[in-house]
Design an enzyme around this catalytic site. Structure first.
Site, PDB file in Angstrom:
ATOM      1  N   ASP A   1     -11.151 -32.065  44.877  1.00  0.00           N
ATOM      2  CA  ASP A   1     -11.621 -30.673  45.255  1.00  0.00           C
ATOM      3  C   ASP A   1     -10.441 -29.508  44.863  1.00  0.00           C
ATOM      4  O   ASP A   1      -9.337 -30.022  44.472  1.00  0.00           O
ATOM      5  CB  ASP A   1     -11.555 -31.059  46.766  1.00  0.00           C
ATOM      6  CG  ASP A   1     -11.623 -29.731  47.706  1.00  0.00           C
ATOM      7  OD1 ASP A   1     -12.605 -28.955  47.647  1.00  0.00           O
ATOM      8  OD2 ASP A   1     -11.166 -29.501  48.642  1.00  0.00           O
TER       9      ASP A   1
ATOM     10  N   ASP B   1      -9.662 -26.048  46.866  1.00  0.00           N
ATOM     11  CA  ASP B   1      -9.044 -25.360  48.024  1.00  0.00           C
ATOM     12  C   ASP B   1      -8.440 -26.526  48.983  1.00  0.00           C
ATOM     13  O   ASP B   1      -9.113 -27.163  49.346  1.00  0.00           O
ATOM     14  CB  ASP B   1     -10.075 -24.661  48.770  1.00  0.00           C
ATOM     15  CG  ASP B   1     -10.554 -23.386  48.170  1.00  0.00           C
ATOM     16  OD1 ASP B   1     -10.160 -22.540  47.844  1.00  0.00           O
ATOM     17  OD2 ASP B   1     -12.135 -23.553  48.128  1.00  0.00           O
TER      18      ASP B   1
ATOM     19  N   GLY C   1     -14.716 -27.425  53.096  1.00  0.00           N
ATOM     20  CA  GLY C   1     -15.750 -27.835  52.321  1.00  0.00           C
ATOM     21  C   GLY C   1     -16.913 -27.414  52.328  1.00  0.00           C
ATOM     22  O   GLY C   1     -18.143 -27.796  51.435  1.00  0.00           O
TER      23      GLY C   1
HETATM   24  C1  G6P Z   1     -14.398 -24.553  49.648  1.00  0.00           C
HETATM   25  C2  G6P Z   1     -13.664 -24.209  50.947  1.00  0.00           C
HETATM   26  C3  G6P Z   1     -14.538 -23.474  51.838  1.00  0.00           C
HETATM   27  C4  G6P Z   1     -15.275 -22.431  51.255  1.00  0.00           C
HETATM   28  C5  G6P Z   1     -16.347 -22.812  50.180  1.00  0.00           C
HETATM   29  C6  G6P Z   1     -17.165 -21.717  49.539  1.00  0.00           C
HETATM   30  O1  G6P Z   1     -15.278 -25.604  49.997  1.00  0.00           O
HETATM   31  O2  G6P Z   1     -13.093 -25.364  51.432  1.00  0.00           O
HETATM   32  O3  G6P Z   1     -13.630 -22.998  52.845  1.00  0.00           O
HETATM   33  O4  G6P Z   1     -15.909 -21.625  52.333  1.00  0.00           O
HETATM   34  O5  G6P Z   1     -15.338 -23.605  49.392  1.00  0.00           O
HETATM   35  O6  G6P Z   1     -16.235 -20.860  48.793  1.00  0.00           O
HETATM   36  P1  G6P Z   1     -16.593 -19.645  48.207  1.00  0.00           P
HETATM   37  O7  G6P Z   1     -15.488 -19.171  47.549  1.00  0.00           O
HETATM   38  O8  G6P Z   1     -17.897 -19.848  47.282  1.00  0.00           O
HETATM   39  O9  G6P Z   1     -16.904 -18.541  49.231  1.00  0.00           O
HETATM   40 MG    MG Z   2     -11.033 -28.149  50.362  1.00  0.00          MG
END
Ligand code: G6P
Ligand code: MG
Length: 216
Positions: A10, A12, A47
């Site tokens: 993963d 972030d 996530g």
């Molecule tokens: C990751 C993060 C989420 C976020 C998602 C979508 O999974 O953990 O917090 O909302 O990505 O990210 P984006 O950059 O596409 O908005």
């Molecule tokens: Mg994450």
């Protein structure tokens, strides 16, 4: 020697320090909408894809909005988020991220990123990790987001590795669920109370003992 042939990360909260920026951007939007949104509420969003996150925040405030308004609100949050991450550099890698990916490669594991974020390619470039990654899944091309296993299975398929031969790293409960559903070995990064389905949990990326995992 272990039977692992791939490591799937993963992004972030595992490789890059961007989880806080997502929270700050969502909280700014929630404030503008008059919805109370706490760090505790944010934990359940980790996530999840952008629209599902927005729907969850609106539900916290007992609100529903039309689809075109949803798209505008999601774009507004993404603008706030991009303003923060455009400034990113390799200094925003989480401690130990570069070393973990390099040691996976040195152990002959193929490396992929399974992130729900549509900004993942930008983050990988800005953080300097992109050259170390063999495959980045495109969440826009995947029907079901985490906790469904699809994004992890897309990575193992692209790498040509059986899911049971994949080690996968996650900081979010929805992500651990997805890894377990994919039939992979789930490594949690964070609090074991939150990441209950993980086979093993380390408090931070810098604490991951890859050599021990490969002997498991
Ligand atoms: C990751 C993060 C989420 C976020 C998602 C979508 O999974 O953990 O917090 O909302 O990505 O990210 P984006 O950059 O596409 O908005
Ligand atoms: Mg994450």
């Amino acid at each position: 020697m272990s039977g692992f042939q791939a490591a799937i990360f993963d992004l972030d909260g595992v490789l890059v320090d961007s989880a806080k920026a997502h929270f700050v951007a969502w909280r700014r939007l929630a404030d503008e909408l008059g919805i109370v949104f706490t760090e505790h509420d944010n934990e359940a969003l980790k996530g999840l894809d952008r629209i599902t996150s927005l729907r969850t925040i609106l539900a916290l405030g007992g609100r529903t909005v039309a689809d075109d308004e949803m798209a505008k609100l999601a774009a507004r949050k993404n603008g706030y988020y991009l303003d923060m991450i455009r400034q990113m550099s390799p200094a925003d890698q989480l401690p130990g991220a570069d070393a973990l990916v390099r040691s996976a490669r040195a152990s002959h594991l193929k490396c992929a990123v399974a992130s729900a974020s549509r900004n993942a390619p930008l983050l990988l470039e800005r953080s300097g990790l992109a050259p170390l990654i063999d495959f980045v899944a495109d969440p826009g091309a995947i029907a079901r987001g985490k906790p469904a296993p699809d994004i992890f299975l897309a990575c193992s398929a692209a790498l040509g590795v059986d899911p049971v031969a994949c080690l996968a790293f996650e900081d979010a409960s929805a992500g651990i669920e997805a890894i377990v559903a994919a039939g992979m070995f789930a490594v949690g990064i964070g609090d074991p109370e939150i990441l209950k389905g993980a086979r093993i949990t380390f408090p931070a990326t810098s604490a991951v003992d890859l050599a021990a995992l490969l002997q498991a």
